[in-house]
Motif scaffolding. Structure first.
Motif, short mmCIF file in Angstrom:
data_model
loop_
_atom_site.label_atom_id
_atom_site.label_comp_id
_atom_site.label_asym_id
_atom_site.label_seq_id
_atom_site.Cartn_x
_atom_site.Cartn_y
_atom_site.Cartn_z
N SER A 1 0.81 -1.22 0.00
CA SER A 1 0.00 0.00 0.00
C SER A 1 0.84 1.27 0.00
CB SER A 1 -0.92 0.01 1.23
OG SER A 1 -1.76 -1.12 1.25
N SER B 1 2.68 11.66 -2.92
CA SER B 1 1.78 10.57 -3.33
C SER B 1 2.45 9.71 -4.38
CB SER B 1 0.49 11.15 -3.89
OG SER B 1 0.76 11.84 -5.11
N TYR C 1 1.20 5.61 1.09
CA TYR C 1 -0.21 5.72 1.46
C TYR C 1 -0.87 6.90 0.73
CZ TYR C 1 0.67 2.53 5.40
OH TYR C 1 0.98 1.44 6.16
N SER C 2 -2.19 6.78 0.56
CA SER C 2 -2.95 7.83 -0.12
C SER C 2 -3.59 8.83 0.84
CB SER C 2 -4.05 7.20 -0.99
OG SER C 2 -4.91 6.40 -0.20
N ASN D 1 8.88 4.00 -6.40
CA ASN D 1 8.23 4.97 -5.51
C ASN D 1 9.24 5.90 -4.85
OD1 ASN D 1 5.75 3.66 -6.08
ND2 ASN D 1 6.13 2.18 -4.43
#
Length: 477
Positions: free
Chosen positions: A160, A173, A163-164, A237
């Motif tokens: 995940s 993001s 995270y959002s 990421n």
């Protein structure tokens, strides 16, 4: 308490560390349980440093209560905000029950990992988020299965990331981040005429710096991955910014740094292609001791004094985490120091895990280890190369002499190095050091030779060196 499949145990209570129940040992964190609430723990050592863990392995840790059957866990889905890179060791959990989230720490590193700021220097950094997870089982079910559930939840959280939900503009993001892919190979003509896939290499993006600077970096972000068996890697990421690409490869000494700066922009997909690491090498290997993996784990860690055991680490791969192993050197070598004979000795049994001081009554002595080896012939005009990779240094000095232990001036001295304190804190590595030492052929002889490693600093039992790997190379061909 649990932090790995093979690092789980019933823990003492806080009262067990108090006077009357616990006896302080060489430093306040280590206590011998002399009258614990649970009698089966009597005679064990409790020390929070026995539960330290590398960043790369520290994704989930915490506690299980059996009555009621509840688990309390800390899950860290990303290492990007932790300082010092994947091998930096941090505390996890200890008696309390206490559970720590460590973002910045000088443990196992020293002052290098304390951020330094200039007058008026602006700085900000996002630490976390970390995920606190509570789980439970119905009465009658095994509470220890809560560890397996926590590991499954950890996998969910890792997938995940990022995270959002964070609203801060400083937390980037998924759409604001980028990715870097490539392949790392190793070029060492004395191992193979072809490029060697960098199997299992640690490859990372960290702030621009010198070769190996990532292990002392503590103000910004780092992003690391492991290459596959063919050397392919993907670093995902990554926050926007400017980075260097760094790597080190198990089985090879030294550090890689790509000369080209890498700039991450939102949504970028950067392909660096095949990059090649040429580890330090002048000539063919005459002999070697150890395995180049940045730890001393392959060397001999003795059984602990029976009075100071932690039962978790009996017959455990991490036997080096037992308390007081530094004192065992003086017992094994009461008057003469370690002698290692190339071709006869076995580093797994005959090379002590740390070159520590020798205790003599109430004082400590520096120690001199010998490496004996035979040369069938010597290139008198050639230059031999001694590679010494050090896995840890604690207020220590390495002096090297060749065939003359009484030489006033050593052939090489590192000077005073290291404050990682890994010997006292049951680590098997700290900050990595690599020295390449020239040995003139005229210093060597046909037949038996001896290299002397002296560690002369002797104010404490915790001063010393842990070696990663040692190699003697013949002159270039």
């Amino acid at each position: 308490m649990a932090l790995a499949d093979n690092r789980r145990r019933f823990m003492p209570l806080p009262d067990d560390r108090l006077p009357g129940r616990g006896q302080p040992l060489a430093y306040p964190e280590a206590v011998l349980l002399v009258n614990p609430v649970e009698p089966e723990l009597k005679g064990e050592v409790d020390d929070k440093y026995q539960y330290s863990c590398d960043n790369k392995d520290l994704k989930v840790h915490g506690w299980i209560s059996t009555n009621p059957p509840v688990g309390f866990w800390q899950i860290t889905p990303s290492d990007e905000f932790r300082s010092g890179g994947p091998l930096k060791q941090n505390l996890t959990s200890h008696v309390g029950p206490t559970m720590l989230a460590v973002f910045l720490s000088a443990h196992y590193a020293g002052d290098d990992l304390v951020p330094k700021f200039g007058q008026g220097e602006p700085w900000k950094k996002v630490f976390g988020p970390v995920f606190i997870y509570l789980n439970s089982v119905m009465d009658g079910n095994d509470p220890l299965t809560l560890w397996d559930d926590a590991k499954q939840q950890m996998s969910v959280e890792v997938q995940s990331w990022p995270y959002s939900f964070p609203a801060s503009e400083d937390y980037q993001s998924l759409a604001q981040r980028g990715n870097v892919r490539g392949k790392l190979s190793v070029s060492d003509r004395f191992v193979s005429s072809d490029y060697i896939p960098a199997n299992g290499a640690f490859v990372g993006l960290a702030p621009p710096g010198d070769v190996g600077s990532w292990q002392r970096e503590c103000k910004d972000y780092q992003f690391w991955t492991r290459a596959d068996e063919m050397g392919y890697f993907s670093i995902n990421n990554v926050r926007t910014g400017n980075y260097n690409l760094y790597a080190w490869v198990p089985g090879f000494i030294g550090d890689y740094r790509n000369e080209a700066a890498i700039t991450i922009t939102p949504g970028c997909q950067i392909e660096v292609g095949e990059i090649v690491y040429k580890p330090p090498r002048d000539g063919p290997t005459l002999w070697e001791i150890g395995v180049p993996d940045r730890t001393a784990a392959e060397f001999y860690a003795p059984d602990p004094d029976p009075k100071y055991t932690n039962k978790l680490y009996i017959n455990h791969p991490d036997r080096f985490r037992q308390y007081g192993l530094w004192d065992r050197y003086s017992e094994l070598y009461p008057s003469e120091d370690l002698v290692y004979t190339v071709g006869k000795s076995d580093y797994r049994k005959d090379w002590f895990y740390a070159q520590v001081t020798r205790k003599k009554q109430n004082t400590y002595q520096g120690t001199t280890w010998q490496i004996k080896f035979v040369l069938d012939n010597v290139n008198q005009s050639g230059m031999y190369k001694l590679r010494v990779a050090i896995a840890s240094a604690s207020l220590a000095e390495l002096q090297v002499r060749v065939n003359n232990p009484q030489a006033n001036r050593p052939l090489f001295s590192s000077g005073l190095i290291g404050r990682d304190n890994a010997i006292a804190r049951h680590g098997i590595h700290g900050i990595y050091w690599l020295y390449s030492i020239d040995i003139q052929g005229g210093v060597l002889v046909q037949g038996e030779n001896t290299i002397y490693f002296t560690q002369p600093r002797n104010q404490s039992p915790f001063q010393g060196l842990m070696y990663d790997y040692i190699r003697l190379e013949a002159p270039p061909q």
